[in-house]
Design a protein around this motif. Structure first.
Motif, short mmCIF file in Angstrom:
data_model
loop_
_atom_site.label_atom_id
_atom_site.label_comp_id
_atom_site.label_asym_id
_atom_site.label_seq_id
_atom_site.Cartn_x
_atom_site.Cartn_y
_atom_site.Cartn_z
N TYR A 149 20.64 19.15 23.49
CA TYR A 149 21.75 18.63 22.71
C TYR A 149 22.15 19.65 21.64
CZ TYR A 149 17.82 17.27 19.69
OH TYR A 149 16.68 17.27 18.94
N ARG A 150 23.42 19.62 21.26
CA ARG A 150 23.94 20.51 20.21
C ARG A 150 23.82 19.88 18.82
NH1 ARG A 150 23.67 22.91 24.98
NH2 ARG A 150 24.60 24.98 24.93
N LYS A 151 23.89 18.57 18.76
CA LYS A 151 23.75 17.84 17.49
C LYS A 151 23.38 16.41 17.81
CE LYS A 151 27.40 16.56 15.25
NZ LYS A 151 28.65 16.53 14.48
N SER A 153 23.88 12.40 16.44
CA SER A 153 24.66 11.54 15.57
C SER A 153 23.73 10.84 14.57
CB SER A 153 25.40 10.49 16.40
OG SER A 153 24.48 9.59 16.98
N ASP A 181 21.97 25.97 18.89
CA ASP A 181 23.14 25.37 18.25
C ASP A 181 22.79 24.28 17.25
OD1 ASP A 181 24.66 27.05 19.75
OD2 ASP A 181 25.52 25.52 21.06
N VAL A 182 21.60 23.66 17.40
CA VAL A 182 21.24 22.58 16.46
C VAL A 182 21.10 23.10 15.04
CG1 VAL A 182 20.07 21.25 18.26
CG2 VAL A 182 18.74 22.82 16.85
N ASP A 184 23.10 24.82 13.50
CA ASP A 184 24.41 24.81 12.84
C ASP A 184 24.82 23.44 12.35
OD1 ASP A 184 24.68 27.54 13.39
OD2 ASP A 184 25.55 27.16 15.36
N ASP A 185 24.06 22.41 12.73
CA ASP A 185 24.38 21.05 12.29
C ASP A 185 23.37 20.63 11.22
OD1 ASP A 185 25.89 18.46 12.68
OD2 ASP A 185 23.84 17.77 13.05
N THR A 188 21.15 17.39 11.91
CA THR A 188 20.19 17.55 13.00
C THR A 188 19.06 18.50 12.61
OG1 THR A 188 21.96 17.18 14.60
CG2 THR A 188 19.94 18.14 15.43
N SER A 189 19.43 19.64 12.02
CA SER A 189 18.38 20.60 11.64
C SER A 189 17.47 20.05 10.55
CB SER A 189 19.02 21.92 11.18
OG SER A 189 19.92 21.72 10.11
N THR A 312 25.01 13.21 5.18
CA THR A 312 24.25 14.44 5.43
C THR A 312 22.78 14.14 5.65
OG1 THR A 312 25.81 15.76 4.12
CG2 THR A 312 23.59 16.68 4.45
#
Length: 331
Positions: A149-151, A153, A181-182, A184-185, A188-189, A312
């Motif tokens: 997954y990229r992010k 919810s 990519d995670v 960048d969120d 998620t990070s 956030t």
């Protein structure tokens, strides 16, 4: 008769009344104690014997068998509490080992969507999520995962956090591979950093389309279509197939980079100075009007910052936000 406060230790209301009587009147005779209970002498004697066996009463040395003294409450209840905690621990262990009961009940189902008893096809996303919750709850040793997954919810994070943290608290080893990519969120990070702080092992892959889950090296879950998990999944328990899936996981794991290294070793929150000040203010018990005045902003602007920080952090309210912010070292 008062409320049975000692029931949690297995002490009946009448037995508690007897114990309290002897606390008020230590070293007194047990003769006619049945009158206190408004019951038969034989029943009263049974209550006294049981209190003695539980370590709440003792007979005074050198006196006849009717003189009774209570054991100090702290000593007696600590002993009962330890025994009760041991019983609860044993019960919990029996529950967590009861996976075979679920399997046996599933075997009773009249219809099956698959012919191979070692492979089960899950038809929809709801069924997949329910089975993941089930497998995570019963996991005892290790969970392996590759999740491209990229992010996530806020809803997914709120759903996953209690399950993941529960497993980590129980000593289950979690090894997880995510895509770069995670990073960048922020939400998620931050969630992944929280898992790492609680003992999870996470690595970052430059790019992977694989999606898999393995529980206790015995059960594997893979989607029918990695690009569209809503189409269903296969649950495998055949040792040979599971071993091949584990081998694929280890290959992806070895080719991936440690999360903290990929993250630059930074645990900073990336907040602006105003956001940091709002975060500190919202974690107090002050009123919004006073906090906004202290920060030199309008109440409307202050509340907008609060709403953004809650999102956030993935928090449901300000108290939850304060807890998460402290766990992550933001305040």
């Amino acid at each position: 008769m008062r409320e049975n406060e000692m029931a949690v230790f297995g002490v009946s209301a009448q037995e508690e009344e007897l114990y309290r009587h002897f606390l008020r009147n230590p070293g007194t005779t047990a003769d006619d104690i049945h009158l206190l209970l408004h019951d038969s002498p034989e029943h009263a004697r049974r209550c006294l014997r049981r209190l003695r066996d539980m370590g709440l009463l003792q007979w005074v040395d050198g006196c006849d068998d009717s003189v009774v003294s209570p054991v100090d409450p702290e000593v007696a209840l600590t002993r009962l509490m330890d025994a009760r905690m041991h019983e609860l621990h044993q019960e919990l262990m029996r529950v967590t080992r009861s996976r075979h009961v679920v399997d046996g009940l599933r075997a009773e189902q009249a219809t099956r969507s698959y012919a191979d008893p070692g492979i089960e096809q899950l038809e929809n996303l709801s069924e997949i999520r329910d089975r993941i919750d089930d497998l995570a709850f019963f996991a005892r040793d290790e969970i392996l995962a590759v999740e491209p997954y990229r992010k996530l919810s806020p809803e997914n994070i709120a759903r996953s956090r209690p399950l993941d943290l529960r497993c980590l608290r129980r000593g289950v080893r979690i090894r997880n591979v995510v895509v770069r990519d995670v990073l960048d969120d922020p939400a998620t990070s931050d969630y992944l950093r929280e898992l790492v702080a609680h003992g999870a092992e996470i690595r970052v892959s430059e790019s992977t389309s694989e999606r898999l889950l393995v529980y206790d090296r015995a059960t594997a879950l893979v989607p029918l279509d990695p690009a569209n998990t809503s189409r269903g999944a296969l649950l495998a328990r055949r040792s040979g197939l599971v071993a091949n899936i584990i081998a694929l996981f280890e290959k992806i794991w070895d080719a991936s980079e440690d999360f903290e290294k990929a993250d630059g070793g930074s645990r900073g929150c990336g907040l602006s100075e105003m956001e940091r000040r709002v975060l500190v203010a919202m974690c107090t018990v002050g009123k919004d009007e006073a906090d906004a005045r202290e920060l030199g902003v309008s109440v409307r602007t202050y509340r907008r910052h609060v709403a953004e920080l809650l999102q956030t952090l993935g928090a449901g309210n300000r108290a939850h936000a304060a807890l998460l912010a402290r766990e992550r070292g933001w305040i």
